[in-house]
Write a protein that holds these residues in place. Structure first.
Motif, PDB file in Angstrom:
ATOM      1  N   GLY A 102      -0.221  -3.845   3.521  1.00 29.72           N
ATOM      2  CA  GLY A 102       0.645  -2.712   3.834  1.00 29.72           C
ATOM      3  C   GLY A 102       1.143  -2.026   2.572  1.00 29.72           C
ATOM      4  O   GLY A 102       1.177  -0.794   2.486  1.00 29.72           O
TER       5      GLY A 102
ATOM      6  N   CYS B 273       4.392  -8.186  10.448  1.00 31.45           N
ATOM      7  CA  CYS B 273       3.310  -9.159  10.295  1.00 31.45           C
ATOM      8  C   CYS B 273       3.751 -10.562  10.686  1.00 31.45           C
ATOM      9  O   CYS B 273       2.983 -11.315  11.304  1.00 31.45           O
TER      10      CYS B 273
ATOM     11  N   ALA C 260       1.140   2.477  11.115  1.00 34.68           N
ATOM     12  CA  ALA C 260       0.886   1.607   9.965  1.00 34.68           C
ATOM     13  C   ALA C 260       1.277   0.166  10.274  1.00 34.68           C
ATOM     14  O   ALA C 260       0.558  -0.789   9.909  1.00 34.68           O
TER      15      ALA C 260
ATOM     16  N   PHE D 231       6.987  -4.067   6.927  1.00 36.62           N
ATOM     17  CA  PHE D 231       5.667  -4.702   6.930  1.00 36.62           C
ATOM     18  C   PHE D 231       5.802  -6.211   7.119  1.00 36.62           C
ATOM     19  O   PHE D 231       5.075  -6.819   7.925  1.00 36.62           O
TER      20      PHE D 231
ATOM     21  N   ILE E  99      -1.486  -3.222  10.369  1.00 33.19           N
ATOM     22  CA  ILE E  99      -1.499  -4.507   9.659  1.00 33.19           C
ATOM     23  C   ILE E  99      -1.055  -5.673  10.535  1.00 33.19           C
ATOM     24  O   ILE E  99      -1.494  -6.808  10.333  1.00 33.19           O
TER      25      ILE E  99
ATOM     26  N   THR F  64       0.928  -8.299   4.866  1.00 35.44           N
ATOM     27  CA  THR F  64       2.098  -7.639   4.291  1.00 35.44           C
ATOM     28  C   THR F  64       1.730  -6.961   2.974  1.00 35.44           C
ATOM     29  O   THR F  64       2.111  -5.809   2.717  1.00 35.44           O
TER      30      THR F  64
END
Length: 437
Positions: free
Chosen positions: A384, A400, A363, A396, A367, A381
C-alpha cells in the motif's frame, strides 16, 4: 567493545559480499525475464482486444496448455506450491523448464481471454531461475533455500514494481504467522535488482492514485475522523470475507473439476466454454484477462475502480467466478491481480454505499483482499505504501490486519505452513530426542 564491533562489521561485509556475487546476476536474469513476460503479456492483451473472436478459441488454448504440461511439465505444474515446499524441505528441486513453461502458458491463457494474473508466473520464473543458479554455485541446502526465497522476491518485486513488498512477501508467505528474517537481506537485494532491471529495460507499471483527503498534517486522520475509521473497519472485515470466498471457491472448483470431468484434457475445454457462456450472458468482456487495461471505453477495470461509478455492484463477485473457473480447470497464471480487481471493485461499491472516499476504499480493498487470500498482512501493508504513498499507512495496516483475521485459516497456497503447528512439531522432536537420550 571496538574489537567486537569491528568483528561484527567485517562479518556483515563478508555476508553481503558473499550474497551480492550471486544475487546480482540472479536478479538481473529474473528481472529481464519478467520484463519479457510483461511485454509479451501486454501484446497478447491488446491483440485480443482488437480480435474479440479469440475468446471462442479459449477451449483450444486450454488443450494446448494441458498437452504442454502433460509432455513437458511433470512436477512444474504444481507451481508456487512446489517452490514453497522446496524452501521448507529441499527434495526433488525446481525444474528448469518451469520458467519457460509458465511464461508461455500464461500468455496463452491471456491471449484467449482467461481470467488470471501474473504474480504466479513471475514467482515461478524467479524460483526456477534461482534454483538453476543454486546448482551452478553448488550451494548448501540452507543457502539454496535462501536463494529460492530471493528468486521469489525478485519475481514478485519486478512484476509489480514493488521491491520492498517483494522481499517481505517472500519471507512472510512461507509460514503463516512467522517471518524468516535470515533470508530478508538477500531477498531485499534480489528484489531491488530485479525491479531495477525491469525499469532499465523500459517496461512500466500501472500507476494508481488516491485522492487526498483534506485534514490537518498534525492530526491522525484515522482517529480524527471516527466515522471514517469505523467504515474502514467494517469494510476491512468484508474484504476478508471476500478473500475467504475466493479461496474456498477456488479449491471447490478444482476439486469438482478433477472429480467429475474425465479425461483430464476435457477440464480446460469445459472451463473455456463456461467462460464463453458467461461472457455472452453478461454481454461484456470486463472480467476476462488481467482487468487492468480497458477493452472499451467505460469498461470496469482496476484503474476505473478508483473513480466514482467505475465498478458495478457485483463486479467483484463476477471476477471471483471467472478466475476460479479459469484457474480451477487448468489454465495458468496467478491469482494476485484478480485479487486486486476483486478488492478494488468491492471497495468502490462499499464506498458508494457508505458515502466514503472511493479511491481510498478501492486502494484498501486492493491490498486487503490480497492480504486475506495470501496470509501476508505485513507485505500488503508495505505494498500500500509503495503503490499509493505513505499518507494512509494506518488505514493500510488496519485493513490488511482485519482482512487477514477475517479470512479464515487457509490461503491460496496449500504449501504454506502454520507457525503454531510447526512449533509444536519442533517441540515434539526435541521431546523425543531427550527421551531417546
Amino acid at each position: 567493545m571496538f574489537k567486537n564491533f569491528s568483528s561484527a562489521f567485517l562479518s556483515f561485509i563478508r555476508y553481503i559480499s558473499h550474497w551480492a556475487i550471486m544475487l546480482i546476476p540472479v536478479g538481473i536474469v529474473i528481472g529481464a525475464t519478467v520484463a519479457l513476460f510483461l511485454w509479451l503479456l501486454n501484446l497478447a492483451t491488446f491483440y485480443r482486444f482488437a480480435h474479440a473472436w479469440l475468446l471462442y478459441l479459449l477451449p483450444v488454448g486450454g488443450i494446448i496448455i494441458h498437452l504442454l504440461y502433460k509432455f513437458l511439465g511433470k512436477s512444474a505444474e504444481r507451481g508456487n506450491n512446489l517452490i514453497i515446499e522446496e524452501i521448507h524441505q529441499p527434495g526433488g528441486g525446481v525444474p528448469k523448464r518451469m520458467a519457460p513453461l509458465i511464461l508461455v502458458t500464461t500468455i496463452i491463457t491471456h491471449f484467449f481471454g482467461g481470467s488470471a494474473g501474473r504474480e504466479g508466473t513471475a514467482v515461478q520464473i524467479g524460483g526456477s531461475i534461482a534454483h538453476f543458479f543454486s546448482s551452478v554455485f553448488k550451494l548448501t541446502d540452507a543457502d539454496k533455500k535462501t536463494l529460492l526465497a530471493a528468486g521469489m522476491a525478485a519475481g514478485f518485486g519486478a512484476v509489480f514494481g514493488t521491491p520492498f513488498t517483494g522481499a517481505v512477501f517472500a519471507i512472510e508467505v512461507l509460514t503463516v504467522g512467522r517471518l524468516n528474517y535470515k533470508a530478508f537481506v538477500p531477498c531485499l537485494v534480489a528484489s531491488f535488482v530485479g525491479d531495477a532491471t525491469v525499469a532499465a529495460i523500459g517496461v512500466h507499471h500501472t500507476a494508481y492514485h488516491i485522492k487526498i483527503i483534506a485534514h490537518s498534517p498534525k492530526e491522525n486522520l484515522f482517529l480524527a475522523d471516527v466515522i471514517l475509521g469505523l467504515k474502514v473497519i467494517i469494510c476491512s472485515s468484508l474484504f476478508g470475507l471476500a478473500a475467504r470466498v475466493f479461496v474456498l471457491s477456488a479449491h471447490y472448483v478444482k476439486r469438482l473439476a478433477t472429480a467429475f470431468i474425465k479425461p483430464n484434457w476435457l477440464m480446460p475445454v469445459v472451463g473455456g466454454f463456461v467462460i464463453i457462456g458467461l461472457t455472452i450472458l453478461l454481454g461484456k468482456p470486463d472480467y476476462l484477462g488481467l482487468g487492468v487495461e480497458p477493452q472499451y471505453l467505460g469498461a470496469v477495470t482496476i484503474v476505473s475502480a478508483f473513480q466514482h461509478g467505475g465498478a458495478d455492484a457485483l463486479s467483484w463477485l463476477w471476477k471471483i467466478v471467472y478466475t476460479d473457473i479459469t484457474l480451477g480447470t487448468g489454465f495458468k497464471g496467478g491469482e494476485v491481480t484478480p485479487l486486486f480487481y476483486i478488492g478494488a471493485t468491492l471497495g468502490n461499491f462499499l464506498a458508494q454505499i457508505l458515502n466514503a472516499p472511493i479511491s481510498l476504499f478501492a486502494a484498501l480493498g486492493f491490498i486487503a483482499v490480497f492480504s486475506g487470500a495470501t496470509k501476508t498482512p505485513l507485505a500488503c501493508t508495505i505494498m500500500g505504501i509503495e503503490l499509493f504513498g505513505p499518507d494512509y499507512v494506518l488505514f493500510f495496516a488496519v485493513a490488511c490486519s482485519i482482512a487477514y483475521l477475517c479470512s479464515g485459516k487457509t490461503g491460496i497456497y496449500s504449501a504454506q505452513r502454520k507457525a503454531d503447528v510447526h512449533m509444536l512439531k519442533a517441540y515434539y522432536r526435541k521431546f523425543r530426542a531427550k527421551g531417546d537420550s
